[in-house]
Design an enzyme around this catalytic site. Structure first.
Site, PDB file in Angstrom:
ATOM      1  N   HIS A   1       0.843  -1.167   0.029  1.00 43.71           N
ATOM      2  CA  HIS A   1      -0.096   0.039  -0.067  1.00 43.71           C
ATOM      3  C   HIS A   1       0.858   1.276  -0.171  1.00 43.71           C
ATOM      4  O   HIS A   1       0.259   2.337  -0.350  1.00 43.71           O
ATOM      5  CB  HIS A   1      -0.848   0.132   1.249  1.00 43.71           C
ATOM      6  CG  HIS A   1      -2.192   0.468   0.927  1.00 43.71           C
ATOM      7  ND1 HIS A   1      -3.092   0.620  -0.092  1.00 43.71           N
ATOM      8  CD2 HIS A   1      -3.205   1.015   2.145  1.00 43.71           C
ATOM      9  CE1 HIS A   1      -4.073   1.111   0.058  1.00 43.71           C
ATOM     10  NE2 HIS A   1      -4.351   1.473   1.215  1.00 43.71           N
TER      11      HIS A   1
ATOM     12  N   ASN B   1      -6.780   7.261   3.746  1.00 43.14           N
ATOM     13  CA  ASN B   1      -8.176   7.769   3.298  1.00 43.14           C
ATOM     14  C   ASN B   1      -8.336   9.176   3.543  1.00 43.14           C
ATOM     15  O   ASN B   1      -9.534   9.438   3.457  1.00 43.14           O
ATOM     16  CB  ASN B   1      -9.244   6.485   4.053  1.00 43.14           C
ATOM     17  CG  ASN B   1      -9.065   6.801   5.514  1.00 43.14           C
ATOM     18  OD1 ASN B   1      -8.224   7.480   6.003  1.00 43.14           O
ATOM     19  ND2 ASN B   1      -9.833   6.103   6.280  1.00 43.14           N
TER      20      ASN B   1
ATOM     21  N   ASP C   1      -0.916   2.492  -5.410  1.00 40.92           N
ATOM     22  CA  ASP C   1      -1.053   0.988  -5.768  1.00 40.92           C
ATOM     23  C   ASP C   1      -2.469   0.385  -6.212  1.00 40.92           C
ATOM     24  O   ASP C   1      -3.283   1.238  -6.124  1.00 40.92           O
ATOM     25  CB  ASP C   1      -1.051   0.165  -4.350  1.00 40.92           C
ATOM     26  CG  ASP C   1      -2.021   0.411  -3.427  1.00 40.92           C
ATOM     27  OD1 ASP C   1      -2.872  -0.678  -3.023  1.00 40.92           O
ATOM     28  OD2 ASP C   1      -2.094   1.709  -2.948  1.00 40.92           O
TER      29      ASP C   1
ATOM     30  N   ASN D   1      -9.805   3.800  -1.262  1.00 43.20           N
ATOM     31  CA  ASN D   1      -9.886   5.089  -0.275  1.00 43.20           C
ATOM     32  C   ASN D   1      -9.281   6.399  -0.515  1.00 43.20           C
ATOM     33  O   ASN D   1      -9.821   7.415  -0.251  1.00 43.20           O
ATOM     34  CB  ASN D   1      -9.908   4.438   1.071  1.00 43.20           C
ATOM     35  CG  ASN D   1     -11.244   3.353   1.499  1.00 43.20           C
ATOM     36  OD1 ASN D   1     -12.152   3.628   0.633  1.00 43.20           O
ATOM     37  ND2 ASN D   1     -10.870   2.495   2.374  1.00 43.20           N
TER      38      ASN D   1
END
Length: 187
Positions: A20, A66, A91, A112
């Protein structure tokens, strides 16, 4: 001309080497190759450099993934950067490991960070570079996979793939999105 290059990731040592955080990894590699360092500023770590006659503001948001849109909107407005001169590095589980796909707009595809950026900018029409992390995980284990580390084989290939992403980033700034897409998508 000024560009805002945003690498998405999560802050904290526990996330540093995870899939991530590939956006952070790409920016770190680009900064190292450019012999520049990040300093902590409002909403993130920021570095500045020039690429020929272009000014680049590199941003690693210090918000969690997020909430990345808060940092993007702040630096876009502070630096007076057009939305089409923003490039978000992110990603993507829909792409095989190491594949690159540049796009000028599109949906958040369930990501997100991208969802929050679109909400804060008021549009989904902003360029992004998606870096494939693959999707080799069992059903129901997506979060663990995305927040997990690359395999040993992937770690060996990662520097070369990150270098390609850095070249795509340069192409975006120097020659435009269309050129970068034609020359780097799926390479």
């Amino acid at each position: 001309m000024k560009y805002l290059i945003v690498g998405l990731g999560n802050i904290g040592d526990e996330y540093a080497a995870t899939r991530h955080n590939i956006g952070f990894m790409i920016l770190d590699a680009f900064a190292k190759a450019s012999n520049i360092t990040f300093t902590t500023d409002r909403y993130g770590d920021v570095a500045r450099t020039r690429l020929k006659n272009k000014q680049l503001v590199l941003l690693k948001p210090s918000t969690y993934m997020n909430l990345s849109g808060n940092a993007v909107r702040y630096w876009k407005e502070k630096e007076n950067i057009d939305t089409d001169h923003i490039l978000v590095l992110v990603d993507d589980i829909a792409l095989p490991f190491g594949a690159i796909r540049l796009k000028g707009s599109g949906s958040d595809a369930g990501h997100n960070g991208l969802k929050n950026i679109a909400a804060m900018l008021g549009t989904q029409a902003y360029p992004r570079l998606r870096f494939g992390i693959g999707n080799d995980y069992p059903k129901g284990a997506q979060i663990e996979y995305v927040l997990g580390c690359f395999t040993p084989e992937q770690r060996q290939e990662l520097p070369a793939r990150i270098e390609v992403a850095c070249e795509a980033l340069k192409a975006f700034c120097l020659s435009g999105l269309s050129f970068a897409m034609c020359n780097y998508n799926n390479k």
